[in-house]
Design a protein around this motif. Structure first.
Motif, PDB file in Angstrom:
ATOM      1  N   LYS A   1       9.149  30.965 -57.640  1.00 33.77           N
ATOM      2  CA  LYS A   1      10.030  32.123 -57.715  1.00 33.77           C
ATOM      3  C   LYS A   1      11.457  31.669 -58.001  1.00 33.77           C
ATOM      4  N   LYS A   2      12.224  32.555 -58.573  1.00 32.90           N
ATOM      5  CA  LYS A   2      13.653  32.324 -58.758  1.00 32.90           C
ATOM      6  C   LYS A   2      14.381  32.830 -57.519  1.00 32.90           C
ATOM      7  N   LEU A   3      15.168  31.965 -56.920  1.00 37.01           N
ATOM      8  CA  LEU A   3      15.818  32.303 -55.663  1.00 37.01           C
ATOM      9  C   LEU A   3      16.941  33.320 -55.859  1.00 37.01           C
ATOM     10  N   LYS A   4      16.917  34.353 -55.052  1.00 36.58           N
ATOM     11  CA  LYS A   4      18.020  35.318 -55.028  1.00 36.58           C
ATOM     12  C   LYS A   4      19.128  34.854 -54.084  1.00 36.58           C
ATOM     13  N   ASN A   5      18.752  33.954 -53.191  1.00 31.36           N
ATOM     14  CA  ASN A   5      19.708  33.386 -52.244  1.00 31.36           C
ATOM     15  C   ASN A   5      19.477  31.880 -52.151  1.00 31.36           C
ATOM     16  N   SER A   6      20.483  31.169 -51.787  1.00 35.05           N
ATOM     17  CA  SER A   6      20.340  29.722 -51.639  1.00 35.05           C
ATOM     18  C   SER A   6      19.401  29.390 -50.482  1.00 35.05           C
ATOM     19  N   ALA A   7      18.855  28.184 -50.508  1.00 34.06           N
ATOM     20  CA  ALA A   7      17.932  27.733 -49.461  1.00 34.06           C
ATOM     21  C   ALA A   7      18.273  26.292 -49.093  1.00 34.06           C
TER      22      ALA A   7
ATOM     23  N   GLN B   1      15.783  32.876 -46.994  1.00 38.66           N
ATOM     24  CA  GLN B   1      15.404  34.268 -46.842  1.00 38.66           C
ATOM     25  C   GLN B   1      14.160  34.615 -47.648  1.00 38.66           C
ATOM     26  N   GLU B   2      13.736  33.710 -48.547  1.00 42.30           N
ATOM     27  CA  GLU B   2      12.629  34.016 -49.455  1.00 42.30           C
ATOM     28  C   GLU B   2      11.450  33.055 -49.350  1.00 42.30           C
ATOM     29  N   MET B   3      11.719  31.792 -49.149  1.00 43.64           N
ATOM     30  CA  MET B   3      10.638  30.820 -49.076  1.00 43.64           C
ATOM     31  C   MET B   3       9.915  30.967 -47.744  1.00 43.64           C
ATOM     32  N   PRO B   4       8.593  31.071 -47.745  1.00 37.90           N
ATOM     33  CA  PRO B   4       7.860  31.227 -46.482  1.00 37.90           C
ATOM     34  C   PRO B   4       8.008  29.996 -45.601  1.00 37.90           C
ATOM     35  N   LYS B   5       7.930  30.227 -44.322  1.00 37.51           N
ATOM     36  CA  LYS B   5       8.043  29.125 -43.374  1.00 37.51           C
ATOM     37  C   LYS B   5       6.812  28.229 -43.483  1.00 37.51           C
ATOM     38  N   PRO B   6       6.978  26.939 -43.729  1.00 36.08           N
ATOM     39  CA  PRO B   6       5.829  26.044 -43.864  1.00 36.08           C
ATOM     40  C   PRO B   6       5.346  25.523 -42.514  1.00 36.08           C
ATOM     41  N   ILE B   7       4.151  24.974 -42.510  1.00 41.08           N
ATOM     42  CA  ILE B   7       3.664  24.219 -41.360  1.00 41.08           C
ATOM     43  C   ILE B   7       4.168  22.793 -41.511  1.00 41.08           C
ATOM     44  N   THR B   8       4.955  22.341 -40.560  1.00 36.99           N
ATOM     45  CA  THR B   8       5.565  21.017 -40.691  1.00 36.99           C
ATOM     46  C   THR B   8       5.200  20.085 -39.538  1.00 36.99           C
ATOM     47  N   ARG B   9       4.151  20.396 -38.831  1.00 35.19           N
ATOM     48  CA  ARG B   9       3.713  19.493 -37.766  1.00 35.19           C
ATOM     49  C   ARG B   9       3.045  18.261 -38.369  1.00 35.19           C
ATOM     50  N   ASP B  10       2.938  17.223 -37.583  1.00 35.98           N
ATOM     51  CA  ASP B  10       2.314  15.980 -38.033  1.00 35.98           C
ATOM     52  C   ASP B  10       0.873  16.217 -38.468  1.00 35.98           C
ATOM     53  N   LYS B  11       0.475  15.514 -39.509  1.00 42.58           N
ATOM     54  CA  LYS B  11      -0.897  15.493 -40.020  1.00 42.58           C
ATOM     55  C   LYS B  11      -1.356  16.842 -40.580  1.00 42.58           C
TER      56      LYS B  11
END
Length: 289
Positions: free
Chosen positions: A275-281, A256-266
């Motif tokens: 940040k300190k997480l307020k919710n688990s990830a 809910q807190e960590m931004p969505k990363p770009i995870t495509r190849d290359k």
């Protein structure tokens, strides 16, 4: 300084005293049923360079299936032939082998063994410096991670904190394992920060990874594989997360807190989160690298 060479096979219970510095030269194995205990502040040096009698062709400290290791604050560092601390990783690192699953990596192979006593690795803080080895230009041997954990489950592992700095390959590698750590601190690995192969890693209090490219290719924060099942990194509610580097290819994230990363190849874009997480990830892969 009193330097003591560890024998190739540690077959009896042994206490490492903080008044000594212990040398790993060649392959050192702690055998099944043996307890190695280290006093608070013990230092171990792993000698760089080739050692043909080792399965890894380098010096390595290997805790076999069914062995036990108890320590408080322990430092394992690379060193040259004169026992001076080295600032280059050219060794076989440290290995922890469990009894709960089959696993194979870098010529080290284990099979699930219900007849063996459980492995048991317990300690407060494990400090690793310049462990592992980078790519071998001769292609005769693969690169080697700083710390490798194979076939270990939560009942065999109770280490609160690991710091792995300047590893020759990945800073921390789990293969067919499931462990929990309160704090994990990774700095400038030669390749990836955390490598999970069909494994689960839980971080309860703090995760730090500084893994900027600085012109180095194939260096990611996370590299997960699913050859024998999914891989998961669980970040607990309240954990402090400070990560900086390329996120990794083909991964999924639920947060809910960590931004969505770009995870495509290359992808080479730097991902930062502090940040300190307020919710688990949860970061995971279920199907591919």
């Amino acid at each position: 300084m009193n330097y003591i060479h560890l024998p190739p096979k540690i077959s009896r219970n042994m206490i490492l005293r903080r008044s000594n510095v212990y040398i790993v030269e060649g392959e050192v194995q702690v055998l099944e049923g043996v307890l190695l205990r280290a006093e608070d502040g013990v230092k171990i040096l792993v000698i760089n360079g080739k050692f043909k009698k080792s399965r890894l062709n380098r010096s390595a400290l290997i805790f076999n299936q069914g062995s036990s290791f108890k320590f408080v604050n322990l430092t394992i560092s690379a060193a040259d032939e004169n026992y001076k601390k080295a600032k280059i990783a050219d060794n076989g690192g440290v290995w922890f082998l469990g009894t709960k699953d089959n696993a194979c990596k870098d010529r080290i192979k284990i099979r699930r063994n219900v007849k063996s006593p459980n492995s048991l690795f317990t300690g407060k803080k494990l400090n690793l410096r310049f462990l592992g080895r980078g790519d071998d230009p001769t292609k005769n041997h693969d690169d080697i991670d700083g710390i490798s954990i194979l076939g270990v489950d939560k009942h065999e592992w109770s280490v609160d904190s690991i710091s792995s700095y300047y590893s020759g390959d990945d800073a921390l590698d789990l293969t067919n394992s499931h462990i929990s750590i309160k704090k994990l601190d990774i700095k400038s690995p030669s390749e990836d920060g955390i490598n999970l192969s069909s494994s689960r890693l839980e971080i309860h209090s703090k995760l730090i990874i500084s893994s900027l490219k600085n012109g180095v290719k194939d260096r990611d924060l996370f590299d997960f594989e699913a050859d024998n099942g999914a891989s998961y990194l669980e970040l607990y509610k309240g954990a402090s997360i400070n990560i900086e580097g390329v996120f990794g290819d083909q991964l999924h994230i639920y947060s809910q807190e960590m931004p969505k990363p770009i995870t495509r190849d290359k992808n080479e874009r730097t991902y930062r989160f502090n940040k300190k997480l307020k919710n688990s990830a949860l970061i995971f892969t279920i199907d591919r690298d």
